[in-house]
Design an enzyme around this catalytic site. Structure first.
Site, PDB file in Angstrom:
ATOM      1  N   TYR A  89      41.426  76.269  48.474  1.00 58.29           N
ATOM      2  CA  TYR A  89      41.644  74.824  48.294  1.00 58.29           C
ATOM      3  C   TYR A  89      43.101  74.556  47.906  1.00 58.29           C
ATOM      4  CZ  TYR A  89      36.635  74.688  48.890  1.00 58.29           C
ATOM      5  OH  TYR A  89      35.380  74.830  49.435  1.00 58.29           O
TER       6      TYR A  89
ATOM      7  N   GLN B  43      34.834  71.383  36.812  1.00 62.87           N
ATOM      8  CA  GLN B  43      35.779  72.037  37.725  1.00 62.87           C
ATOM      9  C   GLN B  43      36.477  70.967  38.568  1.00 62.87           C
ATOM     10  OE1 GLN B  43      34.699  74.418  41.246  1.00 62.87           O
ATOM     11  NE2 GLN B  43      35.962  76.079  40.422  1.00 62.87           N
TER      12      GLN B  43
ATOM     13  N   THR C  86      28.647  74.378  43.951  1.00 61.37           N
ATOM     14  CA  THR C  86      28.437  73.109  44.645  1.00 61.37           C
ATOM     15  C   THR C  86      26.980  72.999  45.073  1.00 61.37           C
ATOM     16  OG1 THR C  86      30.711  72.970  45.390  1.00 61.37           O
ATOM     17  CG2 THR C  86      29.076  71.863  46.769  1.00 61.37           C
TER      18      THR C  86
ATOM     19  N   GLY D 224      41.566  76.687  41.349  1.00 60.11           N
ATOM     20  CA  GLY D 224      42.719  77.289  42.026  1.00 60.11           C
ATOM     21  C   GLY D 224      42.292  78.375  42.996  1.00 60.11           C
TER      22      GLY D 224
ATOM     23  N   GLY E  71      26.978  83.408  39.662  1.00 55.53           N
ATOM     24  CA  GLY E  71      26.685  82.230  40.463  1.00 55.53           C
ATOM     25  C   GLY E  71      25.248  82.148  40.911  1.00 55.53           C
TER      26      GLY E  71
HETATM   27  C1  FMN Z   1      25.969  77.509  46.880  1.00 57.77           C
HETATM   28  C2  FMN Z   1      27.316  77.918  46.383  1.00 57.77           C
HETATM   29  C3  FMN Z   1      28.188  76.961  45.931  1.00 57.77           C
HETATM   30  C4  FMN Z   1      29.447  77.322  45.428  1.00 57.77           C
HETATM   31  N1  FMN Z   1      30.278  76.361  44.935  1.00 57.77           N
HETATM   32  C5  FMN Z   1      31.437  76.699  44.336  1.00 57.77           C
HETATM   33  C6  FMN Z   1      32.227  75.713  43.707  1.00 57.77           C
HETATM   34  O1  FMN Z   1      31.883  74.529  43.666  1.00 57.77           O
HETATM   35  N2  FMN Z   1      33.387  76.116  43.148  1.00 57.77           N
HETATM   36  C7  FMN Z   1      33.800  77.432  43.167  1.00 57.77           C
HETATM   37  O2  FMN Z   1      34.863  77.747  42.629  1.00 57.77           O
HETATM   38  N3  FMN Z   1      33.042  78.393  43.751  1.00 57.77           N
HETATM   39  C8  FMN Z   1      31.876  78.058  44.302  1.00 57.77           C
HETATM   40  N4  FMN Z   1      31.069  79.031  44.836  1.00 57.77           N
HETATM   41  C9  FMN Z   1      31.395  80.455  44.609  1.00 57.77           C
HETATM   42  C10 FMN Z   1      30.631  80.975  43.377  1.00 57.77           C
HETATM   43  O3  FMN Z   1      31.134  80.392  42.187  1.00 57.77           O
HETATM   44  C11 FMN Z   1      30.727  82.513  43.245  1.00 57.77           C
HETATM   45  O4  FMN Z   1      32.072  82.879  43.183  1.00 57.77           O
HETATM   46  C12 FMN Z   1      30.033  83.220  44.410  1.00 57.77           C
HETATM   47  O5  FMN Z   1      28.737  82.674  44.626  1.00 57.77           O
HETATM   48  C13 FMN Z   1      29.892  84.723  44.157  1.00 57.77           C
HETATM   49  O6  FMN Z   1      29.265  84.970  42.913  1.00 57.77           O
HETATM   50  P1  FMN Z   1      27.672  85.285  42.781  1.00 57.77           P
HETATM   51  O7  FMN Z   1      27.435  86.520  43.600  1.00 57.77           O
HETATM   52  O8  FMN Z   1      27.485  85.515  41.311  1.00 57.77           O
HETATM   53  O9  FMN Z   1      26.943  84.117  43.331  1.00 57.77           O
HETATM   54  C14 FMN Z   1      29.839  78.693  45.400  1.00 57.77           C
HETATM   55  C15 FMN Z   1      28.954  79.656  45.897  1.00 57.77           C
HETATM   56  C16 FMN Z   1      27.704  79.291  46.369  1.00 57.77           C
HETATM   57  C17 FMN Z   1      26.757  80.364  46.848  1.00 57.77           C
END
Ligand code: FMN
Length: 362
Positions: free
Chosen positions: A177, A98, A25, A173, A315
């Protein structure tokens, strides 16, 4: 032995590598939830990912509670997404949307009414609204009519995603949420066909998958879960048993791929994981498994090499490194993500992270 740079088929999708951009997001769409040219630029910059999973995207006004997040319920939103999907394709990428209903995490200031959930519960902590943080309000328990309407909204949003040019969808999922609120016994206290036994807690998810699959073809559909962490107050007393049942159900529904946000170690957000569920799901589910190991993507990489999973999703490093795939291939240093601009709006911290220059790459 699988490698990050091997191709991979996820249903209808053919990925040239196994580095997936996790959904993120970024709150750049504006109050009308209509995507724009800046978003097209951001996603196109990241098109070398094997697959881009879009930021969570509201299926309805009622289901979208994050300020400035995009939607997929109106004709204007579909028109707004078209240049985004087109830019990603022109840059050589693939992208799924998504699909998001936030359930009890929608504040009435954004959703316009009392939120709906599996049960009459209130989420902990605070909602983000246009006037800053506010306490969540208690959700009402979804009626059969609500469930029918929401399932239909998922199908319409999936149809809209394909009309906008997305290559498919991922049902959200995970992360506490609405789908998660139905799945896990820490939020679902129903005693009807949608709650009680594990089998019944899977009903809502199954109906959503079936409706979306009937609309756009199941080969274009995936789903994300966060099975072994408590997120936004949602958790389960027996995650492994629940997600074994989920795996059997997804196998029956012929869903081609899942993504699990499944850390092995405590996350930077403070979530303490229980045991991994993917090893128990793997023998029960023949679809592809993508793992986001939350802060430690090298752990997911090791599991890929050991053939425990099929792809890795990443992410925050994708926020800061538009050319992350190239940097991983070269073993090049990564830019650090600036969390102060994650949701700040505008171009700063969004489309201005530098790519590796040729001198660094050499
Ligand atoms: C800024 C931000 C926005 C995120 N938005 C979403 C989202 O829209 N949908 C989702 O399923 N997870 C979202 N997440 C979770 C990430 O997809 C991911 O699972 C999380 O950042 C951990 O992985 P990473 O260490 O590779 O960032 C978000 C995380 C961050 C930091």
């Amino acid at each position: 032995m699988a490698c990050l740079f091997d191709s991979l088929r996820l249903g209808a999708l053919e990925l040239p590598n196994r580095i997936v951009m996790a959904p993120l997001t970024r709150a750049r769409a504006g109050r009308d939830a209509v995507p724009n040219a800046l978003m097209a630029e951001y996603y196109a910059q990241r098109a070398s990912a094997g697959l881009i999973i879009s930021e969570a995207t509201g299926i309805s006004r009622e289901g979208l509670g994050w300020p400035n997040a995009p939607g997929l319920w109106s004709a204007r939103q579909v028109e707004g997404w078209k240049p985004v999907a087109d830019a990603v394709h022109k840059a050589g990428g693939r992208m799924v949307a998504q699909l998001w209903h936030m359930g009890r995490l929608v504040h009435p200031d954004l959703g316009g009414a009392q939120p709906v959930s599996s049960s009459a519960t209130t989420a902990p902590d605070f909602a983000h609204t246009y006037e800053g943080k506010k306490s969540y309000v208690q959700a009402r328990s979804a009626t059969a009519d609500d469930i029918g309407r929401i399932v239909a909204d998922y199908a319409i949003a999936a149809r809209n995603a394909v009309a906008a040019g997305f290559d498919g969808v991922q049902i959200h999922g995970a992360n506490g949420y609405l789908v998660d609120q139905f799945l896990r016994d820490g939020a679902n206290f129903r005693d009807d066909p949608y709650g009680g036994s594990i089998d019944r807690r899977l009903s809502f998810m199954s109906e959503v998958i079936e409706a979306v699959g009937a609309e756009i073809g199941i080969e274009r559909v995936g789903i994300r879960f966060s099975p072994n962490i408590r997120v936004q107050g949602v958790e389960d007393s027996h995650p492994r048993v629940l997600f074994e049942a989920v795996a059997r159900r997804l196998e029956k529904l012929r869903l081609p791929w899942i993504e699990l946000r499944e850390p092995r170690l405590p996350t930077s957000a403070g979530a303490v994981p229980t045991e991994l569920v993917s090893p128990a799901m793997r023998p029960l589910y023949s679809g592809r498994i993508v793992i986001n190991s939350d802060g430690y993507w090298c752990d997911a990489h090791r599991r890929l090499i050991d053939d425990e999973i099929d792809a890795v999703s990443i992410g925050r490093p994708f926020i800061a490194n538009p050319d992350l795939v190239k940097r991983i291939a070269l073993g090049a240093p990564l830019n650090e993500a600036d969390s102060s601009t994650f949701y700040s709006g505008g171009a700063q911290g969004y489309v201005d992270y530098p790519e590796l220059d040729e001198a660094q790459a050499a």
